[in-house]
Design a protein around this motif. Structure first.
Motif, mmCIF file in Angstrom:
data_model
loop_
_atom_site.group_PDB
_atom_site.id
_atom_site.type_symbol
_atom_site.label_atom_id
_atom_site.label_comp_id
_atom_site.label_asym_id
_atom_site.label_seq_id
_atom_site.Cartn_x
_atom_site.Cartn_y
_atom_site.Cartn_z
ATOM 1 N N GLU B 313 -3.644 -2.447 -4.683
ATOM 2 C CA GLU B 313 -3.681 -3.496 -4.674
ATOM 3 C C GLU B 313 -3.534 -4.436 -5.947
ATOM 4 O O GLU B 313 -3.544 -5.860 -5.931
ATOM 5 C CB GLU B 313 -5.401 -3.443 -4.178
ATOM 6 N N GLN B 314 -4.052 -3.988 -6.170
ATOM 7 C CA GLN B 314 -4.023 -4.391 -8.400
ATOM 8 C C GLN B 314 -2.864 -4.626 -8.629
ATOM 9 O O GLN B 314 -2.886 -5.502 -9.281
ATOM 10 C CB GLN B 314 -4.711 -3.779 -9.111
ATOM 11 N N PHE B 315 -1.689 -3.955 -8.678
ATOM 12 C CA PHE B 315 -0.462 -3.822 -9.345
ATOM 13 C C PHE B 315 0.161 -4.638 -8.436
ATOM 14 O O PHE B 315 1.401 -5.110 -8.441
ATOM 15 C CB PHE B 315 -0.692 -2.142 -10.090
ATOM 16 N N GLY B 316 0.314 -4.613 -7.454
ATOM 17 C CA GLY B 316 1.216 -4.746 -6.357
ATOM 18 C C GLY B 316 2.579 -3.838 -6.678
ATOM 19 O O GLY B 316 2.485 -2.535 -6.455
ATOM 20 N N THR B 317 3.422 -4.710 -6.500
ATOM 21 C CA THR B 317 4.843 -4.000 -6.398
ATOM 22 C C THR B 317 5.699 -3.703 -7.844
ATOM 23 O O THR B 317 6.282 -3.294 -8.210
ATOM 24 C CB THR B 317 6.361 -5.041 -5.800
ATOM 25 N N SER B 318 3.997 -4.646 -8.972
ATOM 26 C CA SER B 318 4.583 -4.289 -10.324
ATOM 27 C C SER B 318 4.145 -2.009 -10.848
ATOM 28 O O SER B 318 5.118 -1.808 -11.841
ATOM 29 C CB SER B 318 3.082 -4.424 -11.217
#
Lengths: 413, 413
Positions: B313-318
């Motif tokens: 949720e917070q970082f996505g694909t990072s």
């Protein structure tokens, strides 16, 4: 069909101690080790304490160091500040204390913080075997200072310090057990402590004060700790709950100025000492320590009386010793021709374990006819039977004590 | 009027670690350390156990090593023989086990028994920080072997062993965490274990198997321990109760052939590990361990799900990571330009503690944008809030993750 067994031997570095032998149990009559009186472990009190503290704070066991951080369970450190103030005159805060896994870890941390191979340290000539062994393994030069009935002799210490200074050597510390010295059981009086602190300051050599037996003084009175008397802060003080509560609980402590405590803490990479043991000690000791210790020492004193009586009966004038003011051991001198290393072997074969003097001294010749007898663990009956058996073995091996002692006993009986 | 303060500085040997900083408490959001879930400490079970064992055997605390000798409380060793047989396929007796003060003391004893300054050891490239730090302090040459999703890569290990042999170097051991590797959480399959044992035997290099997370496998199934699979006996196996019961109880163990265990025992000069903790563990685990662990791992798995969800949720694909099969940590890859050593500092200032990758790897560049997140100790809510805060700090410092992740979350909500 068996595969070739992997051989670890080529991988071992030089200088390892000999492999441990398989444990074969305690001797029937065991006068060795700092073991305590099983009847004096405050089992009911510990059960009460552990129930209370686990019910209140058991979940904190999920975190290394509980909620107290790496210096140890804070309520135990708070208890210690009060105890050390009351008993030893030490003014300190919980931040000056590092809880360790028994005072043996304290020895290791002090050594690791101050010593390199080739360094020199000053210790009492007759002293704790574990201290001598550690220093030997570290490759440190050991200077032993003789003792008299007031502990380490200051004339000899001053001479040693001056001699070393003349050679450009600053010893890394002066290790002393000033309060119920191990094995001599002497208590260094306050005046001599003042002299010791003066020499420490004058030569820039810190004092390493091991107070692990200091709770066990018969009349409950002890001189202030060197740490308490030092104005300059050049003292590292260590203590333990092994002798006052139970040795199998591995909890000791270090009190030291932050400049040096922070160095020891950096070397304590064990993720904290056992938390449950710290919790139960804090919970038990805060209300009960002051009432428990005099009860314990009365029992120890009674066992010491039994031991001295048995030695007098069985060895007569062949065994010389002082009447200790506290502790759990007696340092005994036998006639010069008795080799206690040999006596140790013969006695062990007969079921009696003793500490031969040379293992507890830097002067192997001086200590050759001496031995240490611990009296806390065996029962009164075991003490009497064990000493009788020891006398029998000693007579067989060395011709002393003469049979007269036994005859005298029979006449009196 | 204040006396000159004693200066310890001139007495300190070269090479000491930096002094410890004063402890300032745990971070509000703490994703570091092997701390466990406070709600999963079996407090009631431990209370029942400690009452039973103290009432039955409390007096034995008067004796160092209880009645069990220096290898540790015998009922705990007996429990371990059964547990190790059932879970890890290890056939051993109580005499093959040495109880230690947490698996960290096991690391110290293995190192002290085998290593000298200048020696070479092989470890996994990404591995436990405490193992790397110890080896660095000992002045040992460290060869890191890269991992894949099955643990240590055998092609790389063989190349390293051959290369060292070509230089006349026999490494002292191959250190591996094969079952829930720290920090990658990989589990080495049986076939690769066979390969590893073959290489160990072929090159005469023993395996040092650290199984301290091995109880925490979601499906409860694990490959047999290397120790169990070894026909030649060239494996030293260590484990711990820190992850399965509670880390603040400092109890671990070593299983090894007597030829090498007796060497470690000779170096264990601490008069035994804490007895009360051994007693309560034996009393609790013998009837309850097998039922406690699956309950514990279900809770850990749920927290891991929360963590992975929050990261998505917070970082996505990072943020890239594998879904671990067990353990208490997640090894996370951020975009290449994120420096997790810097992220660590900024996050800590914001109340979030993480383990920066470079501290957990021999390849500082590879691990530079990686971090370890421990999920057992924080609550589900703390995990969500902490990850959101970490993302915010990371965005501020490094421009990733992009805001889109948050927006997406709001859209979905």
């Amino acid at each position: 069909m068996t595969a070739t067994q992997f051989d670890f031997a080529p991988l071992l570095p030089a200088g390892l101690p000999a492999p441990a032998a398989k444990w074969t149990g305690l001797a029937k009559y065991s006068f060795v080790g700092g073991n305590n009186d099983p009847d004096q472990v405050p089992v009911e009190g510990l059960i009460g304490a552990v129930n209370a503290v686990l019910r209140r704070e058991g979940q904190t066991l999920a975190t290394y160091g509980l909620a107290s951080g790496p210096q140890g369970y804070r309520p135990l450190r708070e208890f210690l500040t009060k105890k050390l103030k009351r008993d030893a005159g030490i003014d300190c805060t919980a931040d000056d204390i590092l809880i360790v896994s028994g005072s043996l870890q304290a020895l290791d941390l002090v050594n690791a913080t101050l010593l390199s191979r080739g360094d020199t340290v000053i210790i009492e000539q007759d002293t704790y075997q574990g201290a001598i062994n550690r220093l030997t393994r570290l490759g440190v030069n050991i200077v032993g200072i003789p003792l008299d009935d007031q502990g380490m002799r200051m004339d000899a210490l001053e001479k040693a310090l001056a001699g070393l200074k003349g050679k450009g050597i600053t010893p890394k510390y002066i290790y002393t057990i000033p309060t119920v010295q191990n094995p001599t059981a002497t208590i260094m009086p306050e005046s001599r402590r003042t002299e010791l602190l003066k020499l420490s300051q004058q030569y820039g050599v810190p004092i390493f004060e091991d107070d692990c037996y200091a709770d066990l003084v018969w009349d409950g009175k002890r001189p202030p700790a060197l740490y308490a008397m030092s104005k300059a802060g050049g003292v590292i003080h260590i203590g333990s709950f092994s002798k006052s509560i139970a040795p199998a609980l591995r909890v000791g402590f270090i009190v030291a100025p932050w400049a040096i405590l922070s160095r020891m803490l950096a070397l304590k990479t064990d993720a904290g000492s056992g938390a449950l043991e710290q919790m139960v000690l804090a919970e038990y000791c805060t209300p009960h320590f002051a009432e428990h210790v005099p009860k314990l020492t009365r029992g120890l004193r009674a066992k010491l009386d039994t031991l001295m009586e048995a030695l007098n009966e069985q060895f007569g004038t062949s065994a010389e010793f002082e009447d200790p003011k506290g502790g759990i051991f007696l340092w005994v001198k036998l006639p010069d021709h008795v080799d206690t290393l040999k006596l140790y072997q013969a006695a062990l074969a007969a079921g009696v374990a003793i500490n031969p003097g040379p293992e507890w001294s830097t002067d192997k010749a001086y200590a050759g006819s001496r031995l240490r007898l611990c009296f806390a663990s065996p029962s009164h009956e075991q003490i009497r039977e064990g000493v009788a058996l020891l006398a029998e073995v000693c007579r067989r091996e060395f011709g002393v004590p003469a049979r007269i002692a036994n005859v005298e006993k029979q006449v009196r009986a």
